[in-house]
Design an enzyme around this catalytic site. Structure first.
Site, short mmCIF file in Angstrom:
data_model
loop_
_atom_site.label_atom_id
_atom_site.label_comp_id
_atom_site.label_asym_id
_atom_site.label_seq_id
_atom_site.Cartn_x
_atom_site.Cartn_y
_atom_site.Cartn_z
N LYS A 188 -12.43 -0.83 1.35
CA LYS A 188 -11.76 -0.01 0.33
C LYS A 188 -12.61 -0.05 -0.96
CE LYS A 188 -7.24 -0.92 2.49
NZ LYS A 188 -7.31 0.07 3.54
N HIS A 218 -5.54 -3.91 -1.38
CA HIS A 218 -5.36 -2.87 -2.40
C HIS A 218 -5.43 -3.45 -3.81
CE1 HIS A 218 -4.63 0.37 0.41
NE2 HIS A 218 -4.02 -0.53 1.14
N SER A 276 0.79 -1.23 0.00
CA SER A 276 0.00 0.00 0.00
C SER A 276 0.83 1.28 0.00
CB SER A 276 -0.93 0.01 1.20
OG SER A 276 -0.18 -0.08 2.40
#
Ligand code: PLP
Length: 412
Positions: free
Chosen positions: A258, A227, A199
């Protein structure tokens, strides 16, 4: 005499508290003077490419959320959350195994297993919890865990909780991984552990090489896809899909916080016996509340959108390249290759923080990252592109970077 004893106890306690306060204040001062203080700006609107920030006037362009697909405030996702709230209530007031499992939890687990093409799935309150709860259950003292040195903090903490022998290999270094695999050869089970995408740099683990080595030395592979889930690979399944190793990676942990709607929650997908065992033994699962229904509703809708069409998964790629190319042309150094995490490398912590403040004055919200989140001397502003950004939004951010970069002598 009792009264004197009592007064003595009260006085000692007051002295201890005062001492603790001095220690804490000294620690805080060290962080401030080191230039690594992390302030929190207060957003007064919903999450999205355009937000309102307390203390700043008007519309602010937001480039620091993990809202990769723009689903955090997607009307269908929000609506699904409202529906779930109305039908299933605010929360379960229970852990899963007592009276905290609703049909929507099972449905989301089934959809996530389908999405990742794995046998089964278990939900957690966060991916931090999924990482904290996995290794201790899977690995004992006779086993070994081989972990990339730059893995996420939650992986490091999860590994600390397990009793397996620990091997740390150099970041993305296959030669070093092989050395550690040889060294750990006598262990019963071996698990190679890596972030799919890291990340802080937006760089991608060499999963094909990792899987080759794991197969050669009889190890399992785990990836953290926080991610990557939703937008990496042709169907957004993740780094394992992009690199063609979906059937060679055994366990995946990821987040609902996310790209998948951004509310909260995490999960593990993998072989059914592992998921069954996690339900019996994984401490963050057993001893923490169930995911609230509105959160489950939002995430389920996000996964359904991705299962229905590959277009959403593809919607952030062009925007990412527009930002990366324009910034590189302007003379900035952007780490990583084509991930929507675009770290603008600056080196100095104070510079990163000052530039981020100046960007906000120009209406662009970005954040400086410095030690201990990234190594000393590698401070940066981490820009994150979202599918919800327009080309104009991206061009405005680049212009603001050029203006502030010139002011601070970063570009000419
Ligand atoms: N793993 C990685 C790589 C992350 O970036 C994060 C979040 O920052 C986590 C795990 C934790 O995810 P969650 O926010 O769901 O706890």
């Amino acid at each position: 005499r009792d009264r004197i004893n009592y007064l003595h106890t009260v006085l000692s306690l007051a002295i201890s508290i005062a001492e603790a306060r001095t220690v804490l204040e000294h620690e805080l001062e060290t962080i401030r003077t080191g230039g690594t203080w992390k302030g929190e700006r207060i957003i007064t609107s919903k999450q999205g490419p355009h937000i309102n920030v307390d203390g700043s006037h008007g519309d602010i362009l937001n480039f620091c959320a993990n809202n990769y697909l723009g689903l955090s405030s997607h009307p269908q996702v929000v609506e699904a959350g409202i529906e779930a709230l109305k039908k299933y209530g605010a929360g379960l007031s229970s852990v899963r195994f007592i009276c905290g499992t609703q049909d929507i939890h099972k449905d989301l687990e089934q959809k996530l297993a389908q999405f990742h093409e794995r046998e089964d799935c278990i939900l957690y309150a966060s991916c931090f919890d999924a990482n904290a709860g996995l290794f201790e259950v899977l690995l004992g003292p006779d086993d070994a865990v081989l972990s990339d040195e730059l893995n996420h903090a939650s992986i490091i903490d999860g590994i600390r909780l397990c009793r397996a022998k620990r091997f740390r290999y150099k970041h993305m270094d296959l030669n070093d991984l092989e050395t550690q695999l040889k060294e750990s050869q006598s262990s019963r089970l071996r698990l190679v552990v890596t972030d799919g995408v890291f990340s802080m740099d937006g760089d991608m683990a060499p999963l094909k090489g990792i899987c080759d080595l794991a197969e050669q030395y009889g190890a399992m592979v785990f990836i953290d896809e926080c991610h990557a889930t939703g937008f990496m690979g042709p169907r957004g399944r993740g780094t394992d899909e992009l690199l063609g190793v979906m059937d060679r990676v055994h366990i995946v942990n990821s987040t609902l916080g996310k790209a998948l709607g951004g509310a909260a929650g995490g999960y593990t997908v993998g072989p059914k016996p592992l998921i069954d065992l996690l339900r019996q033994r994984s401490r963050p699962y057993l001893f923490s509340n169930s995911l609230p229904p509105p959160v489950v509703g939002c995430a389920t809708r996000a996964v359904e959108l991705l299962l229905a069409s590959n277009e959403i998964a593809q919607s952030v790629g062009d925007k990412t390249m527009r930002f990366r190319n324009k910034m590189t042309e302007a003379g900035f150094t952007i780490s990583g290759s084509d991930h929507p995490i675009c770290p603008v490398m600056l080196g100095d912590a104070r510079l990163a923080s000052l530039m981020a403040d100046d960007m906000l004055k120009l209406g662009v919200y970005v954040i400086g990252f410095s030690y201990p989140v990234v190594p000393k001397g590698k401070a940066r502003i981490r820009v994150q592109i979202s599918a919800a950004h327009t080309d104009q939004d991206i061009d405005r951010a680049v212009d603001a970077f050029i203006q502030t970069g010139r002011k601070h002598g970063v570009v000419s």
